[in-house]
Structure formats: C-alpha cells, structure tokens
Design a protein around this motif. Sequence first.
Motif, PDB file in Angstrom:
ATOM      1  N   LYS A 189       0.793  -1.189   0.137  1.00 25.02           N
ATOM      2  CA  LYS A 189      -0.151   0.094   0.061  1.00 25.02           C
ATOM      3  C   LYS A 189       0.824   1.549   0.064  1.00 25.02           C
ATOM      4  CE  LYS A 189      -3.905   2.054   2.559  1.00 25.02           C
ATOM      5  NZ  LYS A 189      -4.764   2.070   3.789  1.00 25.02           N
ATOM      6  N   LEU A 190       1.898   1.297   0.811  1.00 26.22           N
ATOM      7  CA  LEU A 190       2.644   2.467   0.892  1.00 26.22           C
ATOM      8  C   LEU A 190       3.546   2.806  -0.411  1.00 26.22           C
ATOM      9  CD1 LEU A 190       4.265   2.158   4.571  1.00 26.22           C
ATOM     10  CD2 LEU A 190       2.269   3.677   3.869  1.00 26.22           C
ATOM     11  N   ASP A 191       4.124   1.590  -1.002  1.00 29.14           N
ATOM     12  CA  ASP A 191       4.655   1.737  -2.153  1.00 29.14           C
ATOM     13  C   ASP A 191       3.984   1.937  -3.257  1.00 29.14           C
ATOM     14  OD1 ASP A 191       6.841   1.480  -3.863  1.00 29.14           O
ATOM     15  OD2 ASP A 191       6.845  -0.720  -4.215  1.00 29.14           O
ATOM     16  N   TRP A 192       2.679   1.723  -3.449  1.00 33.56           N
ATOM     17  CA  TRP A 192       1.620   2.016  -4.433  1.00 33.56           C
ATOM     18  C   TRP A 192       1.442   3.622  -4.472  1.00 33.56           C
ATOM     19  CZ3 TRP A 192      -3.161   3.678  -5.582  1.00 33.56           C
ATOM     20  CH2 TRP A 192      -3.663   3.391  -6.582  1.00 33.56           C
ATOM     21  N   LEU A 193       1.061   3.820  -2.993  1.00 32.13           N
ATOM     22  CA  LEU A 193       0.882   5.368  -3.105  1.00 32.13           C
ATOM     23  C   LEU A 193       2.131   6.258  -3.349  1.00 32.13           C
ATOM     24  CD1 LEU A 193      -1.206   4.921   0.420  1.00 32.13           C
ATOM     25  CD2 LEU A 193      -2.203   6.003  -1.551  1.00 32.13           C
ATOM     26  N   SER A 194       3.382   5.969  -3.088  1.00 32.76           N
ATOM     27  CA  SER A 194       4.527   6.542  -3.320  1.00 32.76           C
ATOM     28  C   SER A 194       4.461   6.679  -4.740  1.00 32.76           C
ATOM     29  CB  SER A 194       5.765   5.819  -2.789  1.00 32.76           C
ATOM     30  OG  SER A 194       6.804   6.717  -3.237  1.00 32.76           O
ATOM     31  N   LYS A 195       4.308   5.639  -5.581  1.00 28.12           N
ATOM     32  CA  LYS A 195       4.395   5.492  -7.052  1.00 28.12           C
ATOM     33  C   LYS A 195       3.284   6.348  -7.650  1.00 28.12           C
ATOM     34  CE  LYS A 195       8.044   3.077  -6.781  1.00 28.12           C
ATOM     35  NZ  LYS A 195       8.067   1.721  -6.909  1.00 28.12           N
ATOM     36  N   LEU A 196       1.979   6.411  -7.107  1.00 25.96           N
ATOM     37  CA  LEU A 196       1.207   7.182  -7.514  1.00 25.96           C
ATOM     38  C   LEU A 196       1.302   8.690  -7.244  1.00 25.96           C
ATOM     39  CD1 LEU A 196      -1.968   7.577  -8.374  1.00 25.96           C
ATOM     40  CD2 LEU A 196      -2.612   7.548  -6.121  1.00 25.96           C
ATOM     41  N   ARG A 197       1.984   9.387  -6.412  1.00 20.35           N
ATOM     42  CA  ARG A 197       2.381  10.410  -6.259  1.00 20.35           C
ATOM     43  C   ARG A 197       3.254  11.020  -7.225  1.00 20.35           C
ATOM     44  NH1 ARG A 197       6.273  13.665  -4.088  1.00 20.35           N
ATOM     45  NH2 ARG A 197       5.351  15.572  -2.844  1.00 20.35           N
ATOM     46  N   ALA A 198       4.213  10.106  -7.451  1.00 16.05           N
ATOM     47  CA  ALA A 198       5.190  10.461  -8.591  1.00 16.05           C
ATOM     48  C   ALA A 198       4.429  10.579 -10.030  1.00 16.05           C
ATOM     49  CB  ALA A 198       6.383   9.434  -8.813  1.00 16.05           C
ATOM     50  N   ALA A 199       3.590   9.643 -10.111  1.00 18.75           N
ATOM     51  CA  ALA A 199       2.947   9.669 -11.438  1.00 18.75           C
ATOM     52  C   ALA A 199       1.905  10.999 -11.471  1.00 18.75           C
ATOM     53  CB  ALA A 199       2.023   8.659 -11.653  1.00 18.75           C
ATOM     54  N   VAL A 200       1.217  11.587 -10.415  1.00 19.48           N
ATOM     55  CA  VAL A 200       0.317  12.688 -10.672  1.00 19.48           C
ATOM     56  C   VAL A 200       1.086  14.069 -10.527  1.00 19.48           C
ATOM     57  CG1 VAL A 200      -1.226  14.040  -9.067  1.00 19.48           C
ATOM     58  CG2 VAL A 200      -1.635  11.366  -9.372  1.00 19.48           C
TER      59      VAL A 200
END
Length: 294
Positions: A129-140
């Motif tokens: 979950k934490l890794d997914w959110l971190s990568k989402l932030r980078a994409a946004v």
Amino acid sequence: MRVVTWNVNSVKPRIPRLLPWLDERQPDVVCLQETKVNDEAFAAELGDELAARGYEFAHFGEGQWNGVALLSKVGLDDVRTSFPDAPGFPDPAAAPEGRAVSAVCGGTRIWSVYVPNGREVDSDHYGYKLDWLSKLRAAVAPDAADTMVCGDFNIIPTDADVFDPVALAGHTHVTPRERAELTGLLDLGMRDVQREHWPDARIYSYWDYRAGMFHKDLGMRIDLVLAGEPIAERVQAAWVDRKARKGTKPSDHAPVVVDLDTAPDGNAGPMVPPPSRPATVAPGSVKLPHSVAD
C-alpha cells in the motif's frame, strides 16, 4: 461539470442501483472502484446502457478482485491504465492490479483509484500500500495542478473523519505512514475539496454492513476527491449521497459528488440526506465489526 467517485463493491449486483442513480443525478464523470470484473465483462454488462446515456467508458480490471472505471459524457481522451512503476502484488515486479485508470475528461486529467487496503500493519499488504501510494504520487506530480484524483483511498485523513479513532487504534487506515502518503499528494498543491468545503462537519462515505453501523451513522470518510488548485477553486458543492447507501442491496460506500462551476442541487450539505439519529459513542466503546474497511 459534476464529478463523482463511488466504490460500488462489485458492479454486477449493483447495476439495478447504478443505472437509476445515473439517471437521477446526471453526473458528467463517474469514477468507479471495486468493480470485480474484467474489461470484457464490464463492457458486456454495461456498455449498451452507458452508451444509451451518452457515456464513454474506460475500465481496468482483471476480474474477481479490484477493478476501476471512468464514465464520461465530456470526453475520454488519453486513457491510461495504472501508472509508471506501479508495483504488483505479491511480487512488485508483477503486472499491476486493476487499481488506477485515468483520462482527460472535459479538459481535466481525472483518476479513478482504488488504493490497496493494507490489511494489517507491517504486513506485506501494508508495505505494498505504501509503495503503491508513493508511485501514484510520482505519477500525479507533473500535472497535479490540472488533475483530480478520485477514489477509495483506504485512508482516514484525520481523526475527525471516523466515528471513533480509538476503535481504529493499531489498525491500518489511520497510521502515520499512510496519512503521510496522503499528505504527500496534498503537498503537490492538491486539495481535499469536500473537507475543505465542510471543515467542521461530520462526514462519512463508508459504513460497514454489519451491526447497524449505517443507521447509527458510525462510519468513516475514506472516499476522497483531491483536486489541483485551479480546479478546487471551481468547486461549488461537495457532498456524500447517503440516499444511494439506503434501500435494497446497496454498496457499503456512498457516492461522493463534486460540482464544478455550477451546482444543480445547490450547496446541498456534507451528506444528503443528513442522518436522522446519528449516534454518539464514548471513545473505545464500540468494537469494529471487522478489522477495517476495504
């Protein structure tokens, strides 16, 4: 433009609720989560009905679990499923799950996201979950100002967003690391438009099916609409459609409705209709009917 996010908790049994709701509320863009079907099944079940109502759609799901969709009456351009470097599970190098889809709708990049639950603190699911959110932030990040990120975040932003923070102590959804990832998105210049619109109101979007949690209004706010600064300035109304949580075979989530530029239903309130007899509980007096929401 009316933008909605709704975790339907399996789209097939929810079709008798979803289609009349589209006719009643007339949203321009709908972000769905937890469809639990693959792309072909979504098109077979809903394609004709959506087309008849003027919606284009994009769906990303592998069937059985997860699944996200975008429905749009205002264009559906540059569709993107998932995002760069999105981790898989249990192997981070595996293909990403059906948890994110985005497109340009009415000139705005809109994401429908279904953030992993996390299950238990320090489990592999929590790290995912934490890794997914971190990568989402980078994409946004590159286009955050012109972006809306809508969906089931499986994060309770603050203690004010749950019926009893003591009941959640030690569980996922409220840990500092999860909340820090959400803050990371806000630090891009995005705004939690519903909470901003109703800073002191009791607002929930999810109520467990069991133990009469909905009727007592013992819920949590985990379905969010984050918007870049220029978009947030256009918000005229932001509310939870509690009516859609009532009745026969509802989802355990209610739609979150955000109106840009105009508000067809006026500045309706934080939850519509408001709960008639919301319970108040002493901290720690109510035990969760299960571990945490999904």
